[in-house]
Design an enzyme around this catalytic site. Structure first.
Site, PDB file in Angstrom:
ATOM      1  N   LYS A 134       1.182 -57.910 -29.287  1.00  0.00           N
ATOM      2  CA  LYS A 134       2.487 -57.372 -28.907  1.00  0.00           C
ATOM      3  C   LYS A 134       2.718 -57.508 -27.393  1.00  0.00           C
ATOM      4  O   LYS A 134       1.780 -57.309 -26.616  1.00  0.00           O
ATOM      5  CB  LYS A 134       2.476 -55.888 -29.324  1.00  0.00           C
ATOM      6  CG  LYS A 134       3.749 -55.147 -29.147  1.00  0.00           C
ATOM      7  CD  LYS A 134       3.592 -53.703 -29.597  1.00  0.00           C
ATOM      8  CE  LYS A 134       2.831 -52.875 -28.581  1.00  0.00           C
ATOM      9  NZ  LYS A 134       2.947 -51.427 -28.745  1.00  0.00           N
ATOM     10  N   LYS A 144       3.470 -53.311 -21.717  1.00  0.00           N
ATOM     11  CA  LYS A 144       3.379 -52.962 -20.290  1.00  0.00           C
ATOM     12  C   LYS A 144       1.931 -52.952 -19.823  1.00  0.00           C
ATOM     13  O   LYS A 144       1.652 -53.134 -18.651  1.00  0.00           O
ATOM     14  CB  LYS A 144       3.904 -51.532 -20.055  1.00  0.00           C
ATOM     15  CG  LYS A 144       5.367 -51.333 -20.266  1.00  0.00           C
ATOM     16  CD  LYS A 144       5.730 -49.869 -19.922  1.00  0.00           C
ATOM     17  CE  LYS A 144       7.022 -49.453 -20.559  1.00  0.00           C
ATOM     18  NZ  LYS A 144       6.883 -48.506 -21.682  1.00  0.00           N
ATOM     19  N   LYS A 152      -5.236 -47.330 -28.305  1.00  0.00           N
ATOM     20  CA  LYS A 152      -5.227 -46.861 -26.914  1.00  0.00           C
ATOM     21  C   LYS A 152      -6.539 -46.195 -26.519  1.00  0.00           C
ATOM     22  O   LYS A 152      -6.951 -46.275 -25.365  1.00  0.00           O
ATOM     23  CB  LYS A 152      -4.051 -45.908 -26.666  1.00  0.00           C
ATOM     24  CG  LYS A 152      -2.717 -46.632 -26.693  1.00  0.00           C
ATOM     25  CD  LYS A 152      -1.643 -45.866 -25.975  1.00  0.00           C
ATOM     26  CE  LYS A 152      -0.378 -46.708 -25.891  1.00  0.00           C
ATOM     27  NZ  LYS A 152       0.737 -46.024 -25.282  1.00  0.00           N
TER      28      LYS A 152
END
Ligand code: TYM
Length: 335
Positions: free
Chosen positions: A197, A200, A114
């Protein structure tokens, strides 16, 4: 000390929920609900570790809550609330910030993903995120945590933090929470890239099936889902070598409540187009009642807010004695 069987799990209100959230977590929450005391949380404190537009955060919090109820979470039986309503999460997280070690957090792969290349510019909250997650669980003395595969490392850390707290303060106070990674779709992959993966935050909406998608959108996304040029695999071993095929078979198996073996046996050697039609049918049949119910609930936002408020009060009542005892153990004067 013996602990009651209690579940805690959470989901971030950072966008639409997708099929990965549903198959990896939410459906399992619904299935476990009759057998456990459950606390389910829309984790808005976690969401702000990355920038969230305030109006969008409020909207997504209601949407996620509506989606959980539509999927079968019963807010009377279980506790359902948004995290920021219970200050004990942040309070315990601070104590755990002082228990967890920098070296432990430095190993977290989600932070590395992230934060990306510009680590210096990541929020401090993003780095400390796993400590808040440990606090979420431990502040209720939760014993079981149903999650998708991607949360495994964070849960191992939560166990290490609980163990260190217990050692440091000389008491088996926190249970070591058990991850429950259940079913055949514990890691649903992107429809555009079978090695990534479903998420969102993927820029491409075509990479995921959102729980807000209608039948046409689902059909279009499944039709456009990436596959390889070969016909359908004729064994599970063959499928495992072909990430896109493997992912679609896993999704079908989970939605149809069949094993991957059964799905492979049925479609072996057939064209992907035929399989995709069957996959669309099962996805629409499964998801459209949830989407319809979610829309109905969202027409009355005040009702959703009332549910979350009630859940928040019950969550506070449950965690308050555990937080109070934590403070005593640490030595905070609190009388
Ligand atoms: P979040 O919001 O990313 O995802 C919510 C749940 O969905 C699962 N999941 C998936 N499962 C299978 N395939 C996928 N592609 C996929 N994507 C997401 C996640 O594993 C998760 O179970 N840190 C957590 C939220 C959280 C939490 C907690 C969870 C905060 N505190 C305490 C458990 C206990 C998160 O970001 O989930």
């Amino acid at each position: 000390m013996t602990f009651a069987r209690r579940i805690f799990s959470g989901v971030q209100p950072t966008g639409n929920l997708h099929l990965g959230n549903y198959l990896g977590a939410i459906r399992n929450w619904v299935r476990l609900q009759p057998d456990f005391e459950c606390v389910f949380c829309v984790v808005d404190l976690h969401a702000i570790t990355l920038w969230q537009d305030p109006a969008e955060l409020t909207k997504h919090t209601r949407e996620v809550a509506a989606c959980l109820i539509a999927a079968g979470i019963d807010p009377k039986q279980s506790i359902l609330f948004n995290q920021s309503r219970n200050p004990n999460h942040a309070e315990l997280a601070w104590v755990l910030n002082c228990v967890a070690r920098m070296g432990w957090l430095n190993r977290m792969t989600q932070f590395k993903d992230k934060a990306g290349k510009d680590r210096e510019n990541a929020s401090v909250g993003l780095f400390a995120y796993p400590n808040l997650m440990a606090a979420d669980i431990l502040v209720y003395h939760a014993t079981h945590v149903p999650v998708g595969e991607d949360q495994k490392q964070h849960l191992e850390l939560a166990r290490d933090i609980a163990q260190k707290f217990n050692n440091d303060f000389g008491q088996a106070f926190f249970p070591l929470p058990e991850p429950q990674i259940l079913g055949t779709a514990t890691r649903v992959m992107s429809l555009r890239d079978g090695t990534k993966k479903m998420s969102k935050s993927d820029a491409s909406d075509a990479s995921r099936i959102n729980l807000t998608d209608d039948a046409d959108q689902i059909a279009q996304k499944v039709r456009r889902a990436k596959t390889d040029p070969l016909p359908m695999p004729d064994s599970v071993e063959d499928a495992e070598k072909r990430p896109e095929a493997d992912n679609l078979i896993g999704i079908y198996a989970a939605l149809a409540d069949r094993t991957p073996d059964e799905v492979v046996a049925e479609f072996a050697g057939r064209q992907f187009s035929e399989f995709k039609t069957a996959l669309t049918d099962v996805a629409v049949a499964h998801l459209s009642p949830i989407t319809a119910e979610m829309r109905r609930l969202l027409a009355d936002p005040a009702q959703i807010d009332a549910v979350l408020k009630d859940g928040g009060e019950r969550a506070c009542a449950l965690s308050q004695p555990i937080m109070a005892r934590t403070k005593e153990l640490v030595g905070f004067l609190n009388n």
